[in-house]
Design a protein around this motif. Structure first.
Motif, PDB file in Angstrom:
ATOM      1  N   GLU A  25      73.076  51.551  57.002  1.00 54.83           N
ATOM      2  CA  GLU A  25      72.337  50.476  56.344  1.00 54.83           C
ATOM      3  C   GLU A  25      73.020  49.141  56.577  1.00 54.83           C
ATOM      4  O   GLU A  25      74.160  49.068  57.003  1.00 54.83           O
ATOM      5  N   THR A  26      72.305  48.066  56.258  1.00 52.51           N
ATOM      6  CA  THR A  26      72.868  46.733  56.469  1.00 52.51           C
ATOM      7  C   THR A  26      73.598  46.268  55.219  1.00 52.51           C
ATOM      8  O   THR A  26      73.277  46.645  54.118  1.00 52.51           O
ATOM      9  N   THR A  27      74.577  45.417  55.441  1.00 51.94           N
ATOM     10  CA  THR A  27      75.306  44.831  54.320  1.00 51.94           C
ATOM     11  C   THR A  27      74.503  43.674  53.727  1.00 51.94           C
ATOM     12  O   THR A  27      73.728  43.042  54.433  1.00 51.94           O
ATOM     13  N   PRO A  28      74.711  43.358  52.454  1.00 59.66           N
ATOM     14  CA  PRO A  28      74.004  42.220  51.879  1.00 59.66           C
ATOM     15  C   PRO A  28      74.440  40.884  52.472  1.00 59.66           C
ATOM     16  O   PRO A  28      73.782  39.895  52.259  1.00 59.66           O
ATOM     17  N   LEU A  29      75.561  40.837  53.184  1.00 58.78           N
ATOM     18  CA  LEU A  29      76.029  39.575  53.751  1.00 58.78           C
ATOM     19  C   LEU A  29      75.574  39.453  55.194  1.00 58.78           C
ATOM     20  O   LEU A  29      75.685  40.384  55.966  1.00 58.78           O
ATOM     21  N   LEU A  30      75.108  38.263  55.539  1.00 59.66           N
ATOM     22  CA  LEU A  30      74.554  38.097  56.885  1.00 59.66           C
ATOM     23  C   LEU A  30      74.811  36.679  57.364  1.00 59.66           C
ATOM     24  O   LEU A  30      74.072  35.769  57.097  1.00 59.66           O
ATOM     25  N   ASN A  31      75.950  36.490  58.026  1.00 53.16           N
ATOM     26  CA  ASN A  31      76.275  35.203  58.639  1.00 53.16           C
ATOM     27  C   ASN A  31      76.552  34.079  57.643  1.00 53.16           C
ATOM     28  O   ASN A  31      76.794  32.966  58.032  1.00 53.16           O
ATOM     29  N   GLY A  32      76.433  34.364  56.357  1.00 54.77           N
ATOM     30  CA  GLY A  32      76.911  33.428  55.348  1.00 54.77           C
ATOM     31  C   GLY A  32      76.150  32.159  55.158  1.00 54.77           C
ATOM     32  O   GLY A  32      76.724  31.157  54.809  1.00 54.77           O
ATOM     33  N   THR A  33      74.838  32.112  55.367  1.00 54.83           N
ATOM     34  CA  THR A  33      74.143  30.841  55.179  1.00 54.83           C
ATOM     35  C   THR A  33      72.733  30.963  54.654  1.00 54.83           C
ATOM     36  O   THR A  33      71.832  30.523  55.298  1.00 54.83           O
ATOM     37  N   GLY A  34      72.460  31.455  53.553  1.00 61.52           N
ATOM     38  CA  GLY A  34      71.098  31.451  53.040  1.00 61.52           C
ATOM     39  C   GLY A  34      70.735  32.789  52.466  1.00 61.52           C
ATOM     40  O   GLY A  34      71.456  33.750  52.603  1.00 61.52           O
ATOM     41  N   PRO A  35      69.603  32.899  51.840  1.00 64.18           N
ATOM     42  CA  PRO A  35      69.257  34.146  51.199  1.00 64.18           C
ATOM     43  C   PRO A  35      69.160  35.292  52.181  1.00 64.18           C
ATOM     44  O   PRO A  35      69.567  36.397  51.900  1.00 64.18           O
ATOM     45  N   GLY A  36      68.638  35.011  53.386  1.00 65.55           N
ATOM     46  CA  GLY A  36      68.607  36.072  54.376  1.00 65.55           C
ATOM     47  C   GLY A  36      69.864  36.098  55.185  1.00 65.55           C
ATOM     48  O   GLY A  36      70.254  37.110  55.729  1.00 65.55           O
ATOM     49  N   TYR A  90      75.736  24.958  50.520  1.00 64.86           N
ATOM     50  CA  TYR A  90      76.668  24.082  51.224  1.00 64.86           C
ATOM     51  C   TYR A  90      76.949  24.608  52.626  1.00 64.86           C
ATOM     52  O   TYR A  90      77.354  25.756  52.796  1.00 64.86           O
ATOM     53  N   GLU A  91      76.732  23.750  53.611  1.00 66.48           N
ATOM     54  CA  GLU A  91      77.046  24.117  54.995  1.00 66.48           C
ATOM     55  C   GLU A  91      78.424  23.577  55.371  1.00 66.48           C
ATOM     56  O   GLU A  91      79.002  22.759  54.661  1.00 66.48           O
ATOM     57  N   SER A  92      78.925  24.032  56.511  1.00 74.83           N
ATOM     58  CA  SER A  92      80.221  23.577  57.000  1.00 74.83           C
ATOM     59  C   SER A  92      80.036  22.496  58.052  1.00 74.83           C
ATOM     60  O   SER A  92      78.957  22.349  58.638  1.00 74.83           O
ATOM     61  N   LEU A  93      81.093  21.748  58.278  1.00 76.05           N
ATOM     62  CA  LEU A  93      81.122  20.736  59.329  1.00 76.05           C
ATOM     63  C   LEU A  93      81.737  21.337  60.586  1.00 76.05           C
ATOM     64  O   LEU A  93      82.582  22.229  60.506  1.00 76.05           O
ATOM     65  N   PRO A 215      75.860  16.957  50.816  1.00 77.93           N
ATOM     66  CA  PRO A 215      74.745  16.069  51.176  1.00 77.93           C
ATOM     67  C   PRO A 215      74.931  14.649  50.635  1.00 77.93           C
ATOM     68  O   PRO A 215      75.310  14.454  49.482  1.00 77.93           O
ATOM     69  N   HIS A 216      74.683  13.669  51.497  1.00 80.91           N
ATOM     70  CA  HIS A 216      74.651  12.231  51.170  1.00 80.91           C
ATOM     71  C   HIS A 216      76.012  11.657  50.777  1.00 80.91           C
ATOM     72  O   HIS A 216      76.076  10.526  50.306  1.00 80.91           O
ATOM     73  N   GLN A 605      81.128  23.538  40.808  1.00 83.02           N
ATOM     74  CA  GLN A 605      79.995  23.264  41.687  1.00 83.02           C
ATOM     75  C   GLN A 605      79.766  24.387  42.693  1.00 83.02           C
ATOM     76  O   GLN A 605      78.887  24.288  43.550  1.00 83.02           O
ATOM     77  N   SER A 606      80.581  25.450  42.602  1.00 87.03           N
ATOM     78  CA  SER A 606      80.444  26.641  43.467  1.00 87.03           C
ATOM     79  C   SER A 606      80.580  26.299  44.948  1.00 87.03           C
ATOM     80  O   SER A 606      79.903  26.871  45.807  1.00 87.03           O
ATOM     81  N   VAL A 607      81.450  25.337  45.264  1.00 88.48           N
ATOM     82  CA  VAL A 607      81.655  24.909  46.648  1.00 88.48           C
ATOM     83  C   VAL A 607      82.581  25.909  47.353  1.00 88.48           C
ATOM     84  O   VAL A 607      83.608  26.302  46.787  1.00 88.48           O
ATOM     85  N   PRO A 608      82.256  26.330  48.575  1.00 86.13           N
ATOM     86  CA  PRO A 608      83.145  27.246  49.318  1.00 86.13           C
ATOM     87  C   PRO A 608      84.366  26.515  49.870  1.00 86.13           C
ATOM     88  O   PRO A 608      84.487  26.272  51.071  1.00 86.13           O
TER      89      PRO A 608
END
Length: 802
Positions: A25-36, A90-93, A215-216, A605-608
């Motif tokens: 089966e697949t893990t719930p984590l997938l590339n770390g960027t969004g619900p999917g 939050y995305e990375s730079l 953002p901003h 703020q739950s920032v990574p």
């Protein structure tokens, strides 16, 4: 929040892998960027996509656990919030340069003279950063001085008028109304125009330099709102300072100048195009933060150390010199302009927005007997700082849950402004601490019920800007304050400052912290002088300085940079050792209870956010257990329709794609060949860099790095790019644009090793490969940040789309 050892379904530690390293089966984590991308294991259509990776078994009790942890139905007036979450928004730079063929060709074409020109441009940009940051600081200082002076004169005249004939309640109403009105305007522009301008901005800049895209955070609009907001907050009488926001202001200035254009104003000046990438921008933002500290405190060396200690994820010797140069220019600009403004053009006596004044070493020296006293003051500062942070933590949690609407945030800010004025007025009214006015440096002395020729001492602290109150507490002669006055002021201002930090206004916590510490430090010095029968070393001004350092250190937990800032602001090296001793003690004691204020707000703020080192007990984890999988890969020569479908899929908002060598007509997969970013793919599709399937030998349209830099930093969304049905059947060759040498780790690498590589190199994606160089997973920022050391050992944070 369960301990990592009990939560096997996230990383699949207890699985039985087959020979190929793939499981069921697949893990719930997938590339770390969004619900999917990081929250579900839903497979996409397998035909056009390459899904590669080591999959993990899911615990049989997973469905039960999901039901147990399901978020309850939200009420409209409350937002459920858990501090043990990691946000997926939050995305990375991209701090790691993509060394593709275009980049290498451009670098090879640049000769030695051109490199010298680029280096000169860097110094020119740093000079411009320093000049503009200094000018912004001058503007803030002059406007605050005039507007606050006008407000205090109006209120003072009103109080003097009504003291004689009665009716002081009208004076209270006037003071509270003026404060609430000014703060209302400052809060409105922040809450409704640019919420990221709230607070001091230091946590946001720390996150940006750490590699997190807030953002901003470095836009021109943010700078305008920040400057106007901090002016209105200080003039509105809140328990805030104007120095902290200068760090954010300097960073925004640096980010704008280094790009040679403004995306907000849609103006491109066609200069500094070489620096249009995250790597270069980060270095200039570090210089801007240092220039902001330098302008605020007149401390260029302290600014450099602040940028190093609190912010930069990358550092080298050349960067140190450039940042120091920007800091020096910032201080000099501020000094020159303010000296001209104050009428002594050649004096250069205003190096920063706040100058603590010169402490005379001969009158205020210290002896070996005082070292234990300074350590004790550091302990007190650490405990009070921890109490401040703990109270502010619960208050911030309350705000997140209940006061999340902009209109409620504005109302709260107005309430705090009115309460601050009311508390100040009542304290002054009830105080009977009258001092002779001769030789006093009080800007707006209130006589109230004191005799002629005397003023109310409580008004020195409350009826003034916080910066002037700090200097008064440092330098007023012994006997200027009653101990009861200092004790009541410390108590009330402590809670007011705690309530104020976190409001939707632009405000700093540096000066309120110094003011609280200076008040209890002076009280401590007065108590010592009573005990030692007026001994020369029990001067209250010296202990006010140590108390200020202890309180600020206990709240923000800075050591090296704060020591130098305090030394430069006082102009006295003699106190270097006791200040360092006090700050170290305050940090050690404060860290025993809770985190520093900035780190706490970053966590809320739950920032990574990635700290310097991995959790100390994480050696048992390997890359295979923390990586995101399965990974969406692209072939070196890929169909345009496949690329468009991958980028358009809202359930998998990936930002980096491993490129593998594979024949488009077969399913056999070869090893890793490179890595390409979402932003690069979007530029390729926008410029239609592809050919028909039948003409693969044709040369694709040549792109230059300028095409990618022109699209930076706001790359268009995939929805704005039109690709016809015929174009979907074309082929796109990624060889020239992918990074052919991405950083990789074997799946057996330990978490601390992965963390060190990721953090030190400023990576966004780290590919995990097996012994055949096949992609089995991807490590992103969120995969590492979700592990932290808690009270019960190593914890794994939950991921949420908040």
């Amino acid at each position: 929040m369960a301990n990592v050892a009990k939560k096997v379904s996230w990383s699949g530690r207890d699985r039985d892998d087959d020979e190929d390293g793939r499981a069921g089966e697949t893990t719930p984590l997938l590339n770390g960027t969004g619900p999917g991308a990081a929250g579900s294991g839903r497979q996409l259509t397998p035909s056009p996509f390459l899904r590669i990776g080591q999959l993990s078994n899911v615990d049989l009790n997973e469905d039960i656990r999901e039901l147990e942890t399901e978020v309850p139905r939200q009420r409209p007036n409350e937002i459920p919030h858990n501090e043990k979450l990691l946000s997926l928004k939050y995305e990375s730079l991209d701090y790691d340069n993509s060394e593709n063929q275009l980049f290498l060709e451009e670098e090879r074409r640049i000769n030695h003279a051109a490199f010298r020109t680029v280096e000169i441009k860097r110094w020119v940009i740093c000079a411009m950063i320093g000049i503009l940051t200094g000018l912004v600081a001058c503007f803030i200082d002059i406007v605050v001085e005039n507007l606050a002076g006008l407000k205090y004169r109006v209120v003072k005249d009103n109080i003097d008028k009504f003291t004689a004939k009665g009716g002081l309640s009208f004076s209270l109403l006037l003071w509270a109304t003026l404060n609430a009105s000014v703060v209302m305007v400052g809060s409105l522009i922040v809450a409704f125009i640019e919420p990221v301008a709230a607070g001091s901005g230091i946590p946001q800049i720390k996150c940006y330099l750490n590699g997190v895209k807030i953002p901003h955070v470095v836009r021109l609009k943010t700078l305008v709102i920040k400057v106007c907001g901090v002016i209105l907050s200080v003039v509105g009488g809140l328990a805030v300072g104007k120095e902290g926001p200068m760090i954010h202001s300097g960073s925004v200035i640096a980010a704008g100048i280094s790009q040679g254009r403004s995306t907000s104003l849609k103006r491109d000046f066609k200069i500094f195009e070489y620096f249009r990438r995250d790597t270069e921008k980060r270095d200039f933002v570090s210089a801007g933060a240092a220039a902001g500290v330098s302008a605020a405190f007149g401390a260029p060396v302290g600014g450099v150390l602040f940028s190093l200690e609190e912010g930069a994820s990358f550092w080298n010797q050349f960067l140190t010199w450039r940042i120091f140069f920007a800091s020096m220019i910032s201080t000099f600009t501020l000094n020159s302009v303010l000296s001209v403004y104050h009428g002594n053009a050649w004096d250069l006596s205003s190096p920063g927005l706040i100058n603590f004044g010169r402490f005379d070493s001969e009158k205020m020296g210290y002896t070996i007997q005082e070292i234990p006293i300074f350590i004790f003051m550091g302990v007190v500062g650490g405990i009070l700082g921890a109490l401040f942070n703990a109270l502010n933590y619960w208050l911030t949690m309350f705000r997140i849950r209940y006061i999340h609407r902009p209109c409620l945030q504005v109302v709260e800010a107005m309430l705090v402004a009115a309460v601050t004025a009311t508390v100040g007025f009542v304290m002054i009214y009830c105080s009977r601490d009258c001092q002779p006015i001769q030789g006093s440096s009080v800007a707006y002395p209130l006589q109230l019920f004191c005799a002629d020729g005397e003023y109310n001492s409580m008004a020195t602290a409350f009826f003034n800007t916080p910066e002037k109150s700090v200097v008064n507490l440092f330098h007023d002669p012994p006997g200027s304050y009653n101990p009861m006055t200092l004790g009541m002021f410390t108590l009330m201002y402590f809670f007011l400052a705690c309530w104020t930090y976190g409001l939707t206004v632009s405000a700093g916590v540096f000066i309120p912290s110094l003011l609280i510490g200076a008040a209890w430090g002076r009280l401590f010095g007065i108590s010592l002088s009573y005990l030692t029968k007026g001994s020369i070393w029990a001067d209250p001004g010296k202990y006010a300085l140590m108390g200020a350092a202890a309180q600020l250190g206990g709240i923000v937990r800075m050591t090296l940079s704060l020591t130098v800032i305090m030394m430069e602001a006082t102009g006295n090296v003699t106190y270097g050792f006791p200040i360092m001793l006090v700050l170290m003690t305050a940090k050690i004691v404060g860290d025993y209870f809770v985190e520093g204020l900035y780190d706490m707000h970053i966590q809320l703020q739950s920032v990574p956010f990635l700290h310097w080192e991995a959790p100390v007990t994480s050696h048992s984890l390997t890359a295979r257990e923390v990586m995101s999988t399965p990974v969406t890969c692209l072939r070196r020569i890929e169909r345009v329709g496949t690329v468009v479908d991958i980028l358009s899929d809202t359930s998998s908002n990936h930002n980096g794609f491993p490129v593998v060598e594979s024949n488009p007509d077969t399913t056999q997969v070869a090893g890793l060949r490179g890595l390409i970013l979402r932003s690069q793919l979007i530029v390729l599709l926008k410029h239609k860099v592809f050919v028909e399937r039948a003409n693969l030998s044709l040369v694709q349209r040549r792109l230059k790095l300028k095409d990618f830099r022109d699209a930076y930093p706001r790359f268009p969304p995939i929805q704005s790019i039109h690709v016809s049905q015929d174009e979907r059947e074309c082929m796109i060759d990624l060889s020239e644009f992918m990074n052919p040498s991405p950083y990789t780790v074997p799946q057996e690498a330990s978490l601390p090793r992965v963390f060190k590589l990721f953090r030190a190199l400023g990576l966004r994606h780290l590919v995990v490969v097996d012994n055949r160089n096949e992609v089995v997973g991807m490590v992103t920022r969120k995969d590492l940040a979700r592990y932290r050391l808690g009270k019960e050992g190593l914890e794994e944070l939950s991921l949420a789309q908040t």
